[in-house]
Design a protein around this motif. Structure first.
Motif, PDB file in Angstrom:
ATOM      1  N   PHE A  88       0.875  -1.173   0.000  1.00  0.00           N
ATOM      2  CA  PHE A  88       0.000   0.000   0.000  1.00  0.00           C
ATOM      3  C   PHE A  88       0.912   1.224   0.000  1.00  0.00           C
ATOM      4  O   PHE A  88       1.753   1.375   0.887  1.00  0.00           O
ATOM      5  N   VAL A  89       0.797   2.059  -1.021  1.00  0.00           N
ATOM      6  CA  VAL A  89       1.594   3.294  -1.088  1.00  0.00           C
ATOM      7  C   VAL A  89       0.633   4.466  -1.243  1.00  0.00           C
ATOM      8  O   VAL A  89      -0.220   4.458  -2.125  1.00  0.00           O
ATOM      9  N   GLY A  90       0.760   5.436  -0.377  1.00  0.00           N
ATOM     10  CA  GLY A  90      -0.149   6.563  -0.463  1.00  0.00           C
ATOM     11  C   GLY A  90       0.158   7.592   0.583  1.00  0.00           C
ATOM     12  O   GLY A  90       1.180   7.495   1.284  1.00  0.00           O
ATOM     13  N   GLY A  91      -0.717   8.584   0.657  1.00  0.00           N
ATOM     14  CA  GLY A  91      -0.486   9.642   1.618  1.00  0.00           C
ATOM     15  C   GLY A  91      -1.650  10.604   1.706  1.00  0.00           C
ATOM     16  O   GLY A  91      -2.654  10.458   1.011  1.00  0.00           O
ATOM     17  N   ASP A  92      -1.484  11.564   2.587  1.00  0.00           N
ATOM     18  CA  ASP A  92      -2.506  12.589   2.791  1.00  0.00           C
ATOM     19  C   ASP A  92      -1.810  13.874   3.205  1.00  0.00           C
ATOM     20  O   ASP A  92      -0.582  13.974   3.133  1.00  0.00           O
ATOM     21  N   GLY A 143       2.167  10.552  -7.673  1.00  0.00           N
ATOM     22  CA  GLY A 143       3.384  10.002  -7.067  1.00  0.00           C
ATOM     23  C   GLY A 143       3.157   8.547  -6.692  1.00  0.00           C
ATOM     24  O   GLY A 143       3.983   7.672  -6.984  1.00  0.00           O
ATOM     25  N   GLY A 144       2.028   8.277  -6.070  1.00  0.00           N
ATOM     26  CA  GLY A 144       1.698   6.907  -5.667  1.00  0.00           C
ATOM     27  C   GLY A 144       1.435   6.005  -6.861  1.00  0.00           C
ATOM     28  O   GLY A 144       1.847   4.841  -6.880  1.00  0.00           O
ATOM     29  N   GLY A 187       9.032  12.247  -1.883  1.00  0.00           N
ATOM     30  CA  GLY A 187       9.111  12.374  -0.424  1.00  0.00           C
ATOM     31  C   GLY A 187       8.487  11.180   0.280  1.00  0.00           C
ATOM     32  O   GLY A 187       7.428  10.707  -0.121  1.00  0.00           O
ATOM     33  N   LEU A 188       9.162  10.687   1.302  1.00  0.00           N
ATOM     34  CA  LEU A 188       8.690   9.531   2.048  1.00  0.00           C
ATOM     35  C   LEU A 188       8.392   9.929   3.487  1.00  0.00           C
ATOM     36  O   LEU A 188       9.100  10.754   4.067  1.00  0.00           O
ATOM     37  N   TYR A 198       4.790  11.467   0.900  1.00  0.00           N
ATOM     38  CA  TYR A 198       4.299  12.830   1.042  1.00  0.00           C
ATOM     39  C   TYR A 198       4.705  13.652  -0.177  1.00  0.00           C
ATOM     40  O   TYR A 198       5.869  14.034  -0.323  1.00  0.00           O
ATOM     41  N   SER A 199       3.745  13.875  -1.054  1.00  0.00           N
ATOM     42  CA  SER A 199       3.922  14.798  -2.173  1.00  0.00           C
ATOM     43  C   SER A 199       2.791  15.813  -2.155  1.00  0.00           C
ATOM     44  O   SER A 199       2.431  16.355  -3.195  1.00  0.00           O
ATOM     45  N   ALA A 200       2.203  16.047  -0.970  1.00  0.00           N
ATOM     46  CA  ALA A 200       1.053  16.940  -0.831  1.00  0.00           C
ATOM     47  C   ALA A 200      -0.009  16.513  -1.838  1.00  0.00           C
ATOM     48  O   ALA A 200      -0.308  15.321  -1.948  1.00  0.00           O
TER      49      ALA A 200
END
Lengths: 334, 334
Positions: free
Chosen positions: A78-82, A113-114, B103-104, A105-107
C-alpha cells in the motif's frame, strides 16, 4: 525502463480497480454521480474531522477491494499519503489493512506520485498487487493549514477549497483496459510565491516543468494526448499554466488541458472560490471519472499531472516561499 | 525479484557514497569520530531550528556528492524524508538540489524505507543513481512533538533523545563493496501503546514482525547475520524486542542484536535517558559506521531494521495509540 527522466514500462501495468468517496459538496458537484459513496455527514460518523478523513480513505479502500474481489492479504503493498501532519490518515488506514506500507508525502501530487510508484513496483516484479490512494478533508485541512472554519476568516478569490474525499486504485499486471504506460517524477520548482492563499500560482511552474520533461523524454507533444489533467491548480493556477505553456513554445488546445480542481466543482453554482484543491481532488477525478471514461473507450491517452505545494504552515510563517512539485503519469486505453 | 514479501535483488545495487553530519551531542558520543562534519552550533548558522535541520541535510547531501564526485545533475532521483510536518526539511533540500524527488514518510524508519526504494529503483533500471537520506533535529522535533526545551518539562526514563544530524547514501549499480541484497517493507503494527514518551515499546513489535517475515522469506535465522541493527528502540524498546524475539522462538545471540539509538550515545556518560531516537539515529549509524565497517571487511552481512512511530501529536491527543513500522534492508559485503 528509462527514457531521459521518464519511466517507460515495456509491459505496462493496468488499473485493476478504483474507488472514490466524497462529502456533500463533492456529491453536489458535476462529478457527484461518479462517487462510489457520498457522505452527507462531514464527520463520517466519527468524533473528529481527522478521524473522518481516515474513515474516508478506509471506505474507499474497502470499496476498491470489494470491486476487485480482493482481500487485504492479496495486496502486496500500500503506497499513499494525505495532507495531515505525519500523514496519519494513511498510516492508520495501513494499520487497519495490515499490509506492507510505504507512506508518501507529495502533498496534492500524492495521487500521481503513488500511481507512478505502484506502476514501477508491478512492472519491476517487486509486487503483483499494489494499492495506492490519497485522501483529504476540507475541515481537517482548514484547521491544520489555515484557520478553523468556525473562525470565519475571509478568503481572497485566489484561495481554493480543499476537497473532502478519497480516491484509490489497485494496480496489477492486468485488469481494466487502462494501462500505465509511463511516469515522470517531478522536481521541486519554487518561483518565490509566499501566499498560501494562492497555491495554484505556486504549483503551476512545477506542472510545466514536469510536462515539458515528460513530453521531451517521450518525443511527444500535447496534441498526442486526448487530455492533460492537472490536479488542483484551480482557476488562477490554470491560467498561469496556460501562459507558461505558451511561453515555453508548446502548442496545444486549451480545451484539452483541464484541471481536476475545476472539474470536481461547479464554480458558477458552488461557492468554492478558485476551485478545488487537496490530495483527493486529483484522486477522485482521475480514478472516479477519467479511468472509467478510458475503460469505456471515450478517451485513449490521458496525462495525469497532479501538483503539490510542499510548504508547511510553519515554513511559511518563517518566511519561506512555497515549493511546488508535479508528477506525471500517462494512461493509455488498451 | 520477490520471495514472499521480500524483494531480493538478483543484481544487488551498491552503496556508492555516504555522508553523515551531527550536532554537539552526537560528536561527543561513541560515534562522533565517524561524522563527516559535526556542528557545534545547534542553529547550524540558521535562524531557526527548522532551518538548521534543513541545513544538516543539505550539508550531508553536499558531502556525499563530493565524496562520490557527483554533481546534482548526476542524481536521477532523491527519495527521503524527515519528521517535521509536511517533511519540509527534505522538500526544501530537494528544491536546492533541483533533482526529481519523491518524499517519504516512515518517521524514524525512513532510512531503510528510502534505502529499500533506492535499491528497487536501481535494480529495476528505473534510475542509475539514487540519493536517499533522513534528517532530524533534537530541538525542532522537541517543540513539534513534545514541548520546547525551554519549557523544562521533566521526562520519564523511557523517553528518548532525538538525534540531531543527517545521514545520506548514494545507491548505484556498483560502488563500494557493500551491496543491497534484499529488503522487506514493513506492516503497521500497533499494540495499543499510547505514551509518546515510550516509543521504543510502541515500535518493538513492528521490528519483530518485519524481522520474522524477512527471515522466513529468505529461509535465514538471526545467526546468518553478523549484526541486526534496529534504528531507535532505545533501552526499553530493545529489551522488549529481545523478549518478543525469544517468545516467537527465534534463537539468537543478544550481543549481535544492537540498536542504533544505543550506539550513537553513551548512556553512562551522556544524559540521553533511554537512548537516541529520530530519523537520523539509524541513518547516521548505518551510513556513518556500519557501511564503512563492511567496506573495510569487518562485517559481512548486516540487517538494517529501522523502526518508526507513525502517530502525530494530534492523533495522540485524540486518544489514538501509536502505530509502529519497521523496514528491513540486508547489506552484504561483496
Amino acid at each position: 525502463m528509462r527514457q531521459g527522466r521518464t519511466w517507460v514500462f515495456p509491459q505496462p501495468p493496468a488499473i485493476f480497480a478504483t474507488a472514490t468517496v466524497g462529502g456533500p459538496r463533492e456529491k453536489e458537484g458535476p462529478l457527484g454521480k461518479v462517487l462510489d459513496r457520498a457522505y452527507e455527514d462531514p464527520y463520517v460518523g466519527e468524533k473528529t474531522f481527522e478521524r473522518a478523513e481516515r474513515a474516508l480513505l478506509e471506505s474507499a479502500v474497502a470499496i476498491a477491494l470489494r470491486k476487485g474481489s480482493l482481500a487485504p492479504e492479496n495486496v502486496d503493498l500500500f503506497v499513499g499519503g494525505d495532507l495531515l501532519n505525519q500523514i496519519v490518515s494513511t498510516a492508520y488506514t495501513a494499520r487497519s489493512l495490515g499490509v506492507p506500507y510505504l507512506g508518501l508525502y507529495s502533498a496534492c501530487a500524492t495521487s500521481t506520485g503513488g500511481l507512478a510508484l505502484a506502476a514501477l513496483l508491478v512492472a519491476s516484479g517487486a509486487a503483483a498487487t499494489v494499492l495506492t490512494g490519497a485522501v483529504s478533508h476540507n475541515l481537517a485541512a482548514e484547521r491544520q493549514f489555515r484557520q478553523p472554519t468556525e473562525y470565519g476568516g475571509q478568503k481572497p478569490p485566489t484561495a481554493q477549497t480543499t476537497v473532502t474525499g478519497a480516491g484509490v486504485a489497485v494496480v496489477r499486471p492486468s485488469g481494466l483496459p487502462v494501462r500505465i504506460r509511463a511516469a515522470t517524477v517531478g522536481r521541486v520548482v519554487d518561483m518565490g510565491i509566499t501566499d498560501p492563499m494562492n497555491m495554484g500560482a505556486a504549483m503551476a511552474p512545477a506542472a510545466v516543468d514536469t510536462l515539458r520533461t515528460h513530453l521531451a523524454d517521450l518525443g511527444l507533444s500535447p496534441a498526442d494526448y486526448d487530455l492533460i489533467v492537472t490536479g488542483d491548480l484551480g482557476e488562477v493556477g490554470r491560467r498561469l499554466l496556460l501562459d507558461l505553456m505558451r511561453e515555453t513554445g508548446l502548442s496545444f488546445d486549451p480545451e484539452r488541458v483541464r484541471d481536476a480542481g475545476l472539474m470536481i466543482y461547479d464554480r458558477e453554482r458552488q461557492n468554492v472560490l478558485a476551485g478545488g484543491s487537496g490530495a483527493a481532488s486529483s484522486a477522485i477525478v482521475y480514478y472516479g471519472y477519467l479511468v472509467p471514461e478510458m475503460a469505456d473507450g471515450r478517451l485513449r491517452r490521458v496525462l495525469l499531472l497532479a501538483t503539490g505545494a510542499l510548504h508547511s504552515p510553519l515554513s511559511v510563517q518563517q518566511g519561506e516561499s512555497i515549493p511546488g512539485i508535479a508528477h506525471a503519469v500517462t494512461l493509455e486505453r488498451e
